[in-house]
Scaffold this motif. Sequence first.
Motif, PDB file in Angstrom:
ATOM      1  N   LYS A   6       2.350  -0.874  -7.342  1.00 50.85           N
ATOM      2  CA  LYS A   6       3.686  -1.461  -7.417  1.00 50.85           C
ATOM      3  C   LYS A   6       4.540  -0.730  -8.445  1.00 50.85           C
ATOM      4  CE  LYS A   6       1.685  -5.882  -6.101  1.00 50.85           C
ATOM      5  NZ  LYS A   6       1.194  -7.188  -6.604  1.00 50.85           N
ATOM      6  N   HIS A  32       8.363  -4.402  -1.252  1.00 53.69           N
ATOM      7  CA  HIS A  32       7.706  -5.453  -2.014  1.00 53.69           C
ATOM      8  C   HIS A  32       8.648  -6.658  -2.091  1.00 53.69           C
ATOM      9  CE1 HIS A  32       4.380  -2.917  -3.074  1.00 53.69           C
ATOM     10  NE2 HIS A  32       5.127  -2.063  -3.739  1.00 53.69           N
ATOM     11  N   THR A  36       7.871  -9.834  -6.753  1.00 55.38           N
ATOM     12  CA  THR A  36       7.039  -8.726  -7.227  1.00 55.38           C
ATOM     13  C   THR A  36       7.884  -7.686  -7.940  1.00 55.38           C
ATOM     14  OG1 THR A  36       5.396  -9.042  -5.474  1.00 55.38           O
ATOM     15  CG2 THR A  36       5.520  -6.850  -6.483  1.00 55.38           C
TER      16      THR A  36
END
Length: 298
Positions: A6, A32, A36
Amino acid sequence: MALTRKQFDVLEALASSSAPLSQRTLEKLTKHSLGTINKTVKDLTEQGLMANGSITNDGMNALEPYRARRAVFIAAGFGSRLVPITFNTPKPLVRVHGVRIIDHLIDACLAAGINEIIIVRGYLGELFDQLQYKYPMIRFLENPVYNEANNISSALVARYLLSNAYVFEADLLISNPGIIKRYHYTSDFLAIRKDRTDDWCFRVKDGIIAEQMVGGEGDDIWQMVGISYWNDADGHKLSQDIAEVYASPGGKERYWEQVPLLYRKDRYAVEVRECFDSDIVEIDTFSELKAIDPTYDV
């Protein structure tokens, strides 16, 4: 420092933008969830890797281990399906609308900051010298057995150069240079999602290539594009595995990508990276060439 996926996705998006990005924009670019993104942006900001929607110098340094450093072009073959044009010209040097096929690929690499360009040549190899007038950084490797072995023989010649490297089939006509990325989190293969195909394709599970085959149908089928990227660890494994498969019974008849995707697949987890039909075209036959460039239709 090692980044999470991420964190990498957010920093890669920021590094690719010339302007600050909002969290909503990052949500769209990275796919995402907004939650997030909010958490990841907070973490990256606290670590000093981004600030006010932009990547910092420390953030750029954190991306450095994930940067593509070289491009290896497999360009030794004859291109038999494109005769008669390939009687006198290697397929990658065939011009489409006045531009050599391989030029588009090299230009895309240079635009992505990939300046180490290696071409493995064989058939009419001396004709590739002309590329150095435009691209003096090119380095050539010779494949002396191109006419008696499959393309694994070209990968064998370049096997020590496959870490942090793109590997290209050199006869692909690219129309979207943006599919060549500067940064990669892991090894990946470009592919086009299909309901059905008769071509080389992948069956994909959870984003990872589970099987390579010829022809398939279903919601997990992706048509293979001959452009892949190999990270540092996988590149080092390939240097050993390609040599071992090549030396095995029938090894000379293999395609090089069958090494990580079939014969040594337990040692690799290769992601699929999506592109589209509009991004790239493989010109397989002289009829297809004439359809794209009518100047050959005489």
